[in-house]
Design an enzyme around this catalytic site. Sequence first.
Site, PDB file in Angstrom:
ATOM      1  N   ASP A  47      44.364  47.558  51.811  1.00 45.48           N
ATOM      2  CA  ASP A  47      44.953  48.211  52.984  1.00 45.48           C
ATOM      3  C   ASP A  47      45.351  49.655  52.638  1.00 45.48           C
ATOM      4  OD1 ASP A  47      47.173  47.649  51.467  1.00 45.48           O
ATOM      5  OD2 ASP A  47      48.255  46.551  53.025  1.00 45.48           O
ATOM      6  N   SER A  48      45.147  50.052  51.366  1.00 45.51           N
ATOM      7  CA  SER A  48      45.273  51.468  50.989  1.00 45.51           C
ATOM      8  C   SER A  48      44.304  52.317  51.807  1.00 45.51           C
ATOM      9  CB  SER A  48      45.014  51.647  49.487  1.00 45.51           C
ATOM     10  OG  SER A  48      43.823  50.982  49.109  1.00 45.51           O
ATOM     11  N   ASP A  86      41.995  42.573  51.806  1.00 53.72           N
ATOM     12  CA  ASP A  86      43.457  42.589  51.885  1.00 53.72           C
ATOM     13  C   ASP A  86      43.939  42.110  53.249  1.00 53.72           C
ATOM     14  OD1 ASP A  86      45.671  43.154  50.384  1.00 53.72           O
ATOM     15  OD2 ASP A  86      45.475  45.335  50.502  1.00 53.72           O
ATOM     16  N   LYS A 116      43.627  38.801  49.800  1.00 53.01           N
ATOM     17  CA  LYS A 116      44.823  39.113  49.005  1.00 53.01           C
ATOM     18  C   LYS A 116      46.023  39.151  49.942  1.00 53.01           C
ATOM     19  CE  LYS A 116      45.724  43.372  47.243  1.00 53.01           C
ATOM     20  NZ  LYS A 116      47.001  43.704  47.915  1.00 53.01           N
ATOM     21  N   GLU A 118      50.323  39.911  49.966  1.00 56.47           N
ATOM     22  CA  GLU A 118      51.502  40.411  49.256  1.00 56.47           C
ATOM     23  C   GLU A 118      52.661  39.432  49.395  1.00 56.47           C
ATOM     24  OE1 GLU A 118      52.633  44.409  50.349  1.00 56.47           O
ATOM     25  OE2 GLU A 118      50.635  45.217  49.948  1.00 56.47           O
ATOM     26  N   GLU A 185      51.934  45.097  40.541  1.00 52.03           N
ATOM     27  CA  GLU A 185      51.943  46.541  40.800  1.00 52.03           C
ATOM     28  C   GLU A 185      53.267  47.164  40.385  1.00 52.03           C
ATOM     29  OE1 GLU A 185      50.353  47.739  44.561  1.00 52.03           O
ATOM     30  OE2 GLU A 185      51.042  49.813  44.350  1.00 52.03           O
TER      31      GLU A 185
END
Length: 268
Positions: A47-48, A86, A116, A118, A185
């Site tokens: 999502d960057s 993501d 992925k 978070e 991270e």
Amino acid sequence: MNLKKITVPEIVRMKKDGGKIAALTAYDYLMAKILDQAGIDIILVGDSVGMVVAGHSSTLPVTLEQILYHTQAVSRGVTRALLVSDMPFLSFQVSEAQTIENAGRLMKEGNAEAVKIEGGEPVAGVISKLVDFGIPVMGHLGLTPQSFHKFGGFKVQGREEAAAGKLLQDAELLEKAGVFSIVLEKVPASLAKRVSEALHIPTIGIGAGVGCDGQILVSHDMLGLYEDFHPKFARRYAELADEMKSAFKQYIDDVKSARFPSDDESYF
Ligand code: KIV
């Protein structure tokens, strides 16, 4: 280079065999194809994309439809690497049913091979459901950028012993829930090493030191393309923004001075 297709079990095996896992992000067909040909193990449609492609100041505005679009584009360039997509902010927090549907769409319509997510304890339950339904999940702990408002910025996480203990506990919970790997991270290298040693599944570090089982960077950072900020962990392997500016300047000069196009570049 080993041309064998990289699968989820292969990623787990790489840790058992003592090998390191190399991962990078991609958001489009061309970058994915080049990365795949270079031999990368995991390609993450992160999502960057919201920051390095769309120019937002955080990942929060990214939608499922946007990640889906980029995952489809990336999947057309990948034959060997494991393709992970993501799950953006609010695509997995609202309800279990919606999370399953959203993750399923990334696989069904986007050709992702894993997703992925978070977070730790609050998402362990739904992760275990996804894994039961055949959707492999990569975890993400430490500085989870979707929670940057809670952290008060993009700060190193897990410095204090209590926070470090909680992160280790979350990592063990995620492993039990069935994730096949965990991104760590921006955590102290000693903590990332401790977590990596405690787990059977691989850790993939970003700003988490060399003790992780693999490393990931945002491709636009390591290529020197994204110039808005430069975290110290993002080693630059090229200065492509400079190279691009110089190519664009050369083209502009050539057009303005009528050196482009030449006769060879024209039809008669
Ligand atoms: O969105 C992303 O690119 C990521 C990686 C940096 C791990 O989550």
